[in-house]
Scaffold this motif. Structure first.
Motif, mmCIF file in Angstrom:
data_model
loop_
_atom_site.group_PDB
_atom_site.id
_atom_site.type_symbol
_atom_site.label_atom_id
_atom_site.label_comp_id
_atom_site.label_asym_id
_atom_site.label_seq_id
_atom_site.Cartn_x
_atom_site.Cartn_y
_atom_site.Cartn_z
ATOM 1 N N GLU A 1 -16.454 7.040 -12.597
ATOM 2 C CA GLU A 1 -16.906 7.154 -11.579
ATOM 3 C C GLU A 1 -18.292 7.218 -11.874
ATOM 4 O O GLU A 1 -19.909 7.941 -11.286
ATOM 5 C CB GLU A 1 -16.633 8.113 -10.656
ATOM 6 C CG GLU A 1 -15.485 7.450 -10.121
ATOM 7 C CD GLU A 1 -15.706 6.119 -9.007
ATOM 8 O OE1 GLU A 1 -16.820 6.473 -8.337
ATOM 9 O OE2 GLU A 1 -14.945 5.464 -9.125
ATOM 10 N N ASP B 1 0.639 -1.046 0.054
ATOM 11 C CA ASP B 1 0.324 0.038 -0.228
ATOM 12 C C ASP B 1 0.314 1.103 0.006
ATOM 13 O O ASP B 1 0.752 2.299 0.113
ATOM 14 C CB ASP B 1 -1.189 -0.038 1.259
ATOM 15 C CG ASP B 1 -2.183 0.980 1.266
ATOM 16 O OD1 ASP B 1 -2.130 1.335 0.004
ATOM 17 O OD2 ASP B 1 -2.345 0.955 1.855
ATOM 18 N N ALA C 1 -0.696 1.318 6.541
ATOM 19 C CA ALA C 1 -0.255 1.111 4.709
ATOM 20 C C ALA C 1 1.667 1.236 4.114
ATOM 21 O O ALA C 1 1.110 0.981 3.017
ATOM 22 C CB ALA C 1 -0.493 3.360 4.889
ATOM 23 N N PRO D 1 -4.637 3.586 -10.180
ATOM 24 C CA PRO D 1 -4.913 3.633 -8.868
ATOM 25 C C PRO D 1 -5.912 3.756 -7.937
ATOM 26 O O PRO D 1 -7.632 3.416 -9.291
ATOM 27 C CB PRO D 1 -4.098 5.030 -9.185
ATOM 28 C CG PRO D 1 -4.132 5.224 -10.510
ATOM 29 C CD PRO D 1 -4.721 4.274 -10.958
ATOM 30 N N SER D 2 -6.534 2.522 -7.142
ATOM 31 C CA SER D 2 -7.764 3.364 -6.685
ATOM 32 C C SER D 2 -7.843 3.472 -4.851
ATOM 33 O O SER D 2 -6.128 2.833 -4.144
ATOM 34 C CB SER D 2 -8.936 1.749 -6.711
ATOM 35 O OG SER D 2 -9.408 1.249 -6.029
ATOM 36 N N GLU D 3 -9.115 4.034 -4.425
ATOM 37 C CA GLU D 3 -8.929 4.266 -2.840
ATOM 38 C C GLU D 3 -10.017 3.226 -2.379
ATOM 39 O O GLU D 3 -10.077 3.299 -1.242
ATOM 40 C CB GLU D 3 -9.393 5.578 -2.803
ATOM 41 C CG GLU D 3 -9.119 7.164 -3.353
ATOM 42 C CD GLU D 3 -7.262 6.934 -2.631
ATOM 43 O OE1 GLU D 3 -7.653 6.379 -1.079
ATOM 44 O OE2 GLU D 3 -6.223 7.326 -3.425
ATOM 45 N N ARG E 1 -9.477 -3.662 -4.057
ATOM 46 C CA ARG E 1 -7.862 -4.380 -4.887
ATOM 47 C C ARG E 1 -7.389 -5.301 -4.710
ATOM 48 O O ARG E 1 -6.570 -5.894 -6.293
ATOM 49 C CB ARG E 1 -6.949 -2.788 -4.402
ATOM 50 C CG ARG E 1 -7.715 -2.043 -4.326
ATOM 51 C CD ARG E 1 -6.860 -0.805 -3.380
ATOM 52 N NE ARG E 1 -5.872 -0.957 -2.821
ATOM 53 C CZ ARG E 1 -4.367 -1.035 -1.474
ATOM 54 N NH1 ARG E 1 -5.534 -1.074 -0.816
ATOM 55 N NH2 ARG E 1 -3.634 -1.497 -1.191
#
Length: 342
Positions: free
Chosen positions: A211, A36, A115, A78-80, A86
């Motif tokens: 999105e 991460d 993280a 990229p992803s939150e 993930r």
């Protein structure tokens, strides 16, 4: 086997050592590392007793370091999103690039608590039909839709099916390719949220556009996406003949609309079932791929479709589709009545 997160472990070396031990003991097909944050890749072995190590990252710098170390790199966007999602996306990429096969066990090492630390591991058994989704299979469709466009649409559909919106399940229909002919067989249901934007501002390969699609999916109607990924229109009602079509029992009107439009055009259609989040890919009026959603940290399964004839009965409720993807046979449709999207 569904993933079960281990308790917080020690240093990255300790976690990787446990992963190697587990992979050899279980006969795993690979070890997938998903950090991460920055990681000293010199600490990560390229294999463990013959079990290959793969690593997923969205960072170009990390990917270069991974490849420089001799580890198989998996590039993800990229992803939150939460780690469970993930992991799923990384597994999808690995399968799409023929790095993993069906029925295989994979030991996943990731940052579950802090993280910038590898502190957790999970053992996942991939779906029994996972080999159906390969780069070769998807790239075979490039005659109709470029691979990158199709992949972006499928990924968006999977996220809609898994996440829903505002705590509610959401269904959707996205028609990709042959946009001119598709638009000729559709009509607007009302307001089109994409109308008036420049082409580069409505390309599905853009994370922001995807999105937006996930938000707009709550509205009735289908999305129409061109080969290059441009969203040509949203909230469209599909009106195409359904003569001669057969689908799995219990599929709703979105699925019949998808079958109908792909039977009369060169487009592909991706449908998200509102009832259970399953994603189906249509070509030439038939389901060619079914994707069961990840639920509660389960691995994504890419499956074959089990098709059998079942005449539809579209639900004409002011253009509103209530997709009832259940295992029961529906009454026959009225002759000549077109399916509707929504």
């Amino acid at each position: 086997m569904t993933p079960n997160a281990a308790p917080k472990l020690g240093t990255p070396q300790q976690v990787l050592s446990l992963a190697c031990e587990a992979a050899q003991r279980l006969g795993a097909a690979g070890i997938l590392v998903i950090p991460d944050g920055p990681l000293d890749w010199d600490l990560v072995p390229t294999s463990c007793g013959g079990v290959p190590v793969l690593a997923a990252s969205a960072s170009d710098r990390q990917l270069d370091a991974i490849r420089g170390r001799g580890i198989v790199a998996i590039e993800v966007e990229p992803s939150e999103a939460a780690i469970a999602e993930r992991i799923t996306l990384a597994l999808i990429e690995a399968v799409a690039n023929d790095l993993l096969k069906a029925g295989a066990r994979v030991v996943v090492v990731y940052s579950g608590f802090e993280a910038e630390a590898l502190d957790s591991l999970t053992v996942i058994r991939l779906g029994e039909h996972l080999e159906r989704l390969t780069a070769r299979d998807l790239r075979a469709l490039e005659e109709w839709v470029p691979f990158e466009t199709l992949k972006a649409v499928v990924d968006t559909a999977v996220e809609i099916g898994r996440e829903g919106r505002e705590g509610k399940a959401v269904g959707s229909l996205i028609v990709v390719g042959d946009a001119r002919n598709v638009l000729a067989r559709t009509r607007p249901l009302g307001f089109d949220p994409f109308k008036g934007y420049r082409r580069k501002e409505r390309n599905v390969r853009d994370v922001r556009v995807r999105e937006a699609i996930k938000e707009i999916a709550q509205m009735d109607g289908a999305f129409v996406v061109a080969r290059d990924g441009t969203v040509e229109a949203a909230c469209r009602l599909i009106d195409a003949p359904m003569a001669g079509l057969t689908l799995t029992k219990g599929l709703g009107t979105r699925h019949w609309a998808a079958a109908a439009i792909t039977a009369v055009t060169k487009a592909l259609a991706v449908v998200v079932s509102q009832s259970n989040g399953t994603v189906r890919l249509f070509q030439d009026g038939e389901v060619i791929l079914r994707i069961a959603p990840m639920r509660h940290a389960r691995a994504m399964k890419w499956q074959d479709a089990d098709s059998e004839p079942s005449p539809p009965r579209p639900d004409r409720d002011n253009g509103r589709d209530r997709d009832r993807d259940r295992d029961r046979e529906k009454p026959a449709a009225k002759p000549g009545e077109p399916p509707r999207s929504g």
